[in-house]
Write a protein that holds these residues in place. Structure first.
Motif, PDB file in Angstrom:
ATOM      1  N   TYR A 103       1.328  39.645  59.958  1.00  0.00           N
ATOM      2  CA  TYR A 103       2.115  38.421  59.778  1.00  0.00           C
ATOM      3  C   TYR A 103       1.161  37.269  59.515  1.00  0.00           C
ATOM      4  N   TYR A 104       1.720  36.183  59.040  1.00  0.00           N
ATOM      5  CA  TYR A 104       0.952  34.942  58.886  1.00  0.00           C
ATOM      6  C   TYR A 104       1.879  33.789  59.273  1.00  0.00           C
ATOM      7  N   ASP A 105       1.329  32.832  60.016  1.00  0.00           N
ATOM      8  CA  ASP A 105       2.089  31.642  60.404  1.00  0.00           C
ATOM      9  C   ASP A 105       1.728  30.490  59.476  1.00  0.00           C
ATOM     10  N   PHE A 106       2.757  29.794  58.976  1.00  0.00           N
ATOM     11  CA  PHE A 106       2.569  28.705  58.025  1.00  0.00           C
ATOM     12  C   PHE A 106       3.191  27.416  58.564  1.00  0.00           C
ATOM     13  N   ALA A 107       2.535  26.299  58.254  1.00  0.00           N
ATOM     14  CA  ALA A 107       3.080  24.978  58.569  1.00  0.00           C
ATOM     15  C   ALA A 107       3.621  24.378  57.276  1.00  0.00           C
ATOM     16  N   ARG A 108       4.946  24.239  57.222  1.00  0.00           N
ATOM     17  CA  ARG A 108       5.609  23.719  56.018  1.00  0.00           C
ATOM     18  C   ARG A 108       6.901  23.048  56.440  1.00  0.00           C
ATOM     19  N   PHE A 112      11.259  28.496  54.601  1.00  0.00           N
ATOM     20  CA  PHE A 112      11.290  29.585  53.624  1.00  0.00           C
ATOM     21  C   PHE A 112      12.670  30.242  53.656  1.00  0.00           C
ATOM     22  N   SER A 113      13.051  30.838  52.531  1.00  0.00           N
ATOM     23  CA  SER A 113      14.307  31.589  52.458  1.00  0.00           C
ATOM     24  C   SER A 113      13.982  33.040  52.146  1.00  0.00           C
ATOM     25  N   LEU A 114      14.969  33.896  52.311  1.00  0.00           N
ATOM     26  CA  LEU A 114      14.771  35.308  51.988  1.00  0.00           C
ATOM     27  C   LEU A 114      14.484  35.492  50.497  1.00  0.00           C
ATOM     28  N   GLU A 115      15.056  34.594  49.660  1.00  0.00           N
ATOM     29  CA  GLU A 115      14.781  34.655  48.223  1.00  0.00           C
ATOM     30  C   GLU A 115      13.311  34.348  47.948  1.00  0.00           C
ATOM     31  N   ASP A 116      12.726  33.483  48.781  1.00  0.00           N
ATOM     32  CA  ASP A 116      11.305  33.152  48.607  1.00  0.00           C
ATOM     33  C   ASP A 116      10.422  34.381  48.804  1.00  0.00           C
ATOM     34  N   LEU A 117      10.838  35.291  49.694  1.00  0.00           N
ATOM     35  CA  LEU A 117      10.014  36.469  49.967  1.00  0.00           C
ATOM     36  C   LEU A 117       9.812  37.308  48.709  1.00  0.00           C
ATOM     37  N   ALA A 118      10.853  37.426  47.900  1.00  0.00           N
ATOM     38  CA  ALA A 118      10.729  38.199  46.652  1.00  0.00           C
ATOM     39  C   ALA A 118       9.726  37.543  45.712  1.00  0.00           C
ATOM     40  N   ARG A 119       9.763  36.217  45.625  1.00  0.00           N
ATOM     41  CA  ARG A 119       8.807  35.507  44.768  1.00  0.00           C
ATOM     42  C   ARG A 119       7.379  35.690  45.282  1.00  0.00           C
ATOM     43  N   ILE A 120       7.219  35.600  46.590  1.00  0.00           N
ATOM     44  CA  ILE A 120       5.882  35.744  47.185  1.00  0.00           C
ATOM     45  C   ILE A 120       5.345  37.152  46.927  1.00  0.00           C
ATOM     46  N   LEU A 201      11.528  36.846  58.282  1.00  0.00           N
ATOM     47  CA  LEU A 201      11.078  35.503  58.627  1.00  0.00           C
ATOM     48  C   LEU A 201      11.368  35.252  60.100  1.00  0.00           C
ATOM     49  N   ALA A 202      10.540  34.441  60.735  1.00  0.00           N
ATOM     50  CA  ALA A 202      10.777  34.086  62.138  1.00  0.00           C
ATOM     51  C   ALA A 202      10.104  32.752  62.418  1.00  0.00           C
ATOM     52  N   GLY A 203      10.476  32.155  63.521  1.00  0.00           N
ATOM     53  CA  GLY A 203       9.811  30.939  63.980  1.00  0.00           C
ATOM     54  C   GLY A 203       8.714  31.296  64.974  1.00  0.00           C
ATOM     55  N   ALA A 204       7.715  30.433  65.085  1.00  0.00           N
ATOM     56  CA  ALA A 204       6.623  30.652  66.044  1.00  0.00           C
ATOM     57  C   ALA A 204       6.014  29.296  66.382  1.00  0.00           C
ATOM     58  N   LEU A 215       6.064  26.617  63.754  1.00  0.00           N
ATOM     59  CA  LEU A 215       5.596  27.122  62.472  1.00  0.00           C
ATOM     60  C   LEU A 215       6.595  28.141  61.932  1.00  0.00           C
ATOM     61  N   GLN A 216       6.352  28.579  60.696  1.00  0.00           N
ATOM     62  CA  GLN A 216       7.182  29.628  60.093  1.00  0.00           C
ATOM     63  C   GLN A 216       6.330  30.887  59.923  1.00  0.00           C
ATOM     64  N   ARG A 217       6.858  31.974  60.427  1.00  0.00           N
ATOM     65  CA  ARG A 217       6.112  33.236  60.389  1.00  0.00           C
ATOM     66  C   ARG A 217       6.749  34.174  59.371  1.00  0.00           C
ATOM     67  N   ILE A 218       5.912  34.729  58.510  1.00  0.00           N
ATOM     68  CA  ILE A 218       6.362  35.765  57.571  1.00  0.00           C
ATOM     69  C   ILE A 218       5.724  37.078  57.988  1.00  0.00           C
ATOM     70  N   TYR A 219       6.588  38.078  58.219  1.00  0.00           N
ATOM     71  CA  TYR A 219       6.125  39.417  58.572  1.00  0.00           C
ATOM     72  C   TYR A 219       6.112  40.302  57.337  1.00  0.00           C
ATOM     73  N   GLY A 220       5.193  41.246  57.345  1.00  0.00           N
ATOM     74  CA  GLY A 220       5.155  42.230  56.275  1.00  0.00           C
ATOM     75  C   GLY A 220       4.580  43.535  56.766  1.00  0.00           C
ATOM     76  N   THR A 221       4.655  44.538  55.928  1.00  0.00           N
ATOM     77  CA  THR A 221       4.047  45.820  56.241  1.00  0.00           C
ATOM     78  C   THR A 221       3.204  46.253  55.051  1.00  0.00           C
ATOM     79  N   ALA A 222       2.152  47.005  55.310  1.00  0.00           N
ATOM     80  CA  ALA A 222       1.282  47.492  54.239  1.00  0.00           C
ATOM     81  C   ALA A 222       0.739  48.852  54.633  1.00  0.00           C
ATOM     82  N   TRP A 223       0.557  49.710  53.623  1.00  0.00           N
ATOM     83  CA  TRP A 223       0.130  51.077  53.865  1.00  0.00           C
ATOM     84  C   TRP A 223      -0.891  51.494  52.819  1.00  0.00           C
ATOM     85  N   ALA A 224      -1.534  52.603  53.072  1.00  0.00           N
ATOM     86  CA  ALA A 224      -2.572  53.068  52.151  1.00  0.00           C
ATOM     87  C   ALA A 224      -1.987  53.656  50.877  1.00  0.00           C
TER      88      ALA A 224
END
Length: 659
Positions: A103-108, A112-120, A201-204, A215-224
């Motif tokens: 995850y990463y926490d952002f100050a903005r 963010f919206s769920l639509e933003d996640l697709a753009r990111i 998305l979550a708050g933190a 802050l605003q937290r965006i969670y993600g997953t990544a694999w090999a």
């Protein structure tokens, strides 16, 4: 020159300052292309990091299990770069890799919206395609603070200001983007691959403190690999179907409401499930020599100060002030109260070990943002117990506990996945000698009980090291539930002693232990593990007698009484509905057995048994059905006795028939 020892045991000499890339290239060009990290004496390092010392050396590719955490860390940086490109003015704060993702926490200012996640996500893939080189740079503390302040990254500057003078500050440059980070990282963004997905998305709060900025937290997953990502997404979908909160509602087990944050309203069926598990644990512990006690819910502040919990645990305690100005706290754990029971009356070495258990409500003031169904609550009950013993008894008691835990997990059909030994934290009570003895004793006991342990630094409790027992559920998720903690500190702080063989006072050793941990949390795990389809002994309702026609109502009532008399939890369904409708409804409610009766069954004294998940019916006499299900529904600790009694009965019947 430095000497490197390779995994096959071979040794090679290299000039100081050689990089992992240089070494890979010297072995083969194909290895150089596949290499992404190196490992030196167990520490992961950048592929292009100059080596100044020798040691055990290994070159890692993407397929290495150790590389996955770095891949996720790199993807979190790629996400942060994408966010700042798409949303200028956004500040990045902290972005670690976590289990199954990052995850990463952002100050903005703007959310963010769920639509933003697709753009990111799309921009992240573009950054991977850019193949941006990732380079490690060492900066001075002052230079780093000034830089991040100058670009408006006040959170990064604050982090660096908290570092001690003289600490090495490392910044990783990713193309033109850069971030404060200890590393290691992959050689370039292309090596992170595209097997990632942003999930939620979550708050933190900044630094986890509710008094700080949100802050605003965006969670993600990544694999090999893409295959691993697809398998993970399927697990998430399966986990969604098994969500204990949804099943709890569908099965009418419990509910939670705003007026009781973190507290569970157990419904009759849910409380039956709860008591069934609790009574099973109570019997298992009584059979092992545990004596159950009950200690006060509220104790004076001075008591918690003496135990050390006031200093270490105060923020998580519910505190009440009395009219006379005294301060008390609702107990968050049982251990200090159990010491008082031990101290009441003189104890001899002949009395030890003493095993005290308690199934009593505990309260912890968890933050409202962390509450999650049964898995994170404010009111809980534990299968809690404390063993008071001598130094010589520690190993035997620890082995006996681990064996009991393994038996319980086997009975509940969950897999003991891993055992971790949490070692001394920086802030702790007790001497280094005590900690060394305690850590070594727990590891030796675990090995003697047939389990290997993974040592994890700085994770022990303030009073002692602990073994953490991690189980694996039906869809491969791991949960830490059981624990065994070795404590020399609390008996000393609370002045507990026994009279030794020499007639002098001695301190007992205290073992804190739990197998389920919080019963609420453990039941949440079990609900999801079984997807609500509990084994017969654990199911809240074990049998439903359902009629085909109203002609069979009287016989259905007779059948219900017969099942109930045999100790089964049984309900009747005499509604004027079609039998297929009834079967479907009770199947959705996860009822293990449906006993269907109609006019023919009533006339012949039989029932048609349908098992959950099967369309097949088995026709048995009522007496045989009662006997069969009563044996099958015996809890695992009583099942041997039930089977033994049935075997004896059959032997007696056979003898009478033969006579």
């Amino acid at each position: 020159m430095i000497e490197l020892i390779f995994p096959d045991g071979s040794k090679r000499q290299y000039e100081s300052g050689v990089t992992g890339r240089d070494i890979a290239a010297s072995i083969s060009k194909s290895l150089e292309k596949k290499a992404i990290l190196i490992k030196l004496d167990g520490e992961l390092l950048d592929l292009d990091r100059p080596l100044e010392k020798g040691g055990r050396f290994e070159i890692l590719t993407r397929e290495a299990p150790e590389a996955l955490e770095t891949i996720r860390h790199d993807v979190s940086h790629i996400m942060a770069e994408a966010v700042q490109e798409l949303f200028p003015g956004t500040q990045v704060t902290i972005g670690p890799s976590i289990e199954d993702g990052f995850y990463y926490d952002f100050a903005r200012d703007e959310p963010f919206s769920l639509e933003d996640l697709a753009r990111i996500e799309q921009r992240m893939k573009e950054i991977v395609d850019r193949d941006e080189p990732i380079k490690r740079e060492v900066w001075s503390r002052e230079e780093a603070i000034e830089h991040f302040k100058s670009i408006g990254e006040k959170y990064k500057a604050e982090i660096i200001e908290g570092f001690p003078e003289g600490e090495t500050i490392t910044v990783y440059r990713q193309g033109q983007w850069k971030d404060l980070c200890r590393g290691p990282h992959l050689p370039s963004t292309k090596h992170a691959g595209k097997a990632f997905k942003l999930t939620k998305l979550a708050g933190a709060y900044w630094r986890g403190d509710h008094r700080n900025a949100q802050l605003q937290r965006i969670y993600g997953t990544a694999w090999a690999s893409e295959a691993d990502l697809e398998a993970y997404i399927k697990r998430l979908e399966e986990a969604e179907k098994r969500d204990h909160r949804k099943l709890g509602q569908a099965m009418d087990l419990f509910h939670i409401q705003e007026e009781g944050k973190g507290m569970i309203f157990w419904h009759p069926k849910g409380w039956t499930l709860y008591r069934t598990l609790q009574n099973y644990m109570r019997r298992r512990m009584e059979a092992e020599g545990y004596e159950e006690v009950k200690t006060p819910q509220v104790l004076d502040k001075t008591f918690w100060e003496q135990s050390g919990h006031w200093a270490k645990f105060r923020e998580s305690m519910f505190v009440c002030e009395e009219e006379d100005g005294s301060v008390s706290a609702v107990k968050p754990m049982n251990c200090p109260g159990h010491v008082q029971v031990f101290k009441h009356g003189q104890r001899s070495y002949r009395d030890l070990p003493i095993r005290l258990s308690e199934f009593e409500a505990l309260h912890r003031n968890e933050s409202s943002g962390s509450l999650h169904g049964l898995l994170r609550v404010r009111q809980m009950c534990q299968d809690d117990a404390h063993i008071f013993c001598t130094d010589e008894q520690i190993e035997a008691e620890s082995i006996a506990f681990i064996r009991l835990l393994k038996q319980v997990y086997e009975d509940l059909d969950v897999e003991l996945h891993a055992v971790k030994l949490a070692l001394r934290p920086d802030q702790r009570f007790g001497t280094d000698e005590q900690w060394t003895i305690a850590e070594d004793t727990l590891e030796r006991a675990a090995n003697a009980a047939g389990v290997e342990v993974e040592r994890i630094e700085n994770e022990g409790a303030f009073y002692g090291p602990k073994l953490e027992f991690h189980l694996k559920d039906a869809i491969g998720r791991t949960w830490q539930c059981g624990t065994l903690q070795l404590d020399y500190v609390l008996p000393e702080r609370l002045d507990a002693f026994y009279i030794g063989e020499d007639g002098a006072k001695h301190r007992p050793v205290m073992l804190h232990r739990a197998i389920c941990g919080s019963l609420e949390r453990f039941l949440g795990v079990l609900i999801e593990h079984y997807a609500g389809a509990f084994p017969l002994w654990l199911a809240p309702t074990q049998v439903v007698v359902a009629t085909i026609t109203s002609d069979a109502d009287d016989y259905a009532r007779e059948a219900v009484q017969a099942f109930r008399k045999a100790g089964l939890r049984v309900e009747s369904d005499l509604r004027n509905e079609k039998i297929n409708y009834k079967v479907r409804e009770h199947s959705l409610a996860k009822t293990p057995v449906i006993a269907v009766v109609g006019r023919r069954e009533a006339e012949e004294g039989k029932v048609a048994l349908r098992r959950l998940g099967s369309d097949r019916q088995v026709i048995l006499s009522l007496a045989e059905a009662v006997k069969t299900l009563a044996i099958e529904a015996s809890p695992p600790d009583l099942a041997i006795r039930a089977l033994g009694e049935e075997s004896s009965r059959r032997t007696s019947v056979a003898a009478m028939e033969a006579g």
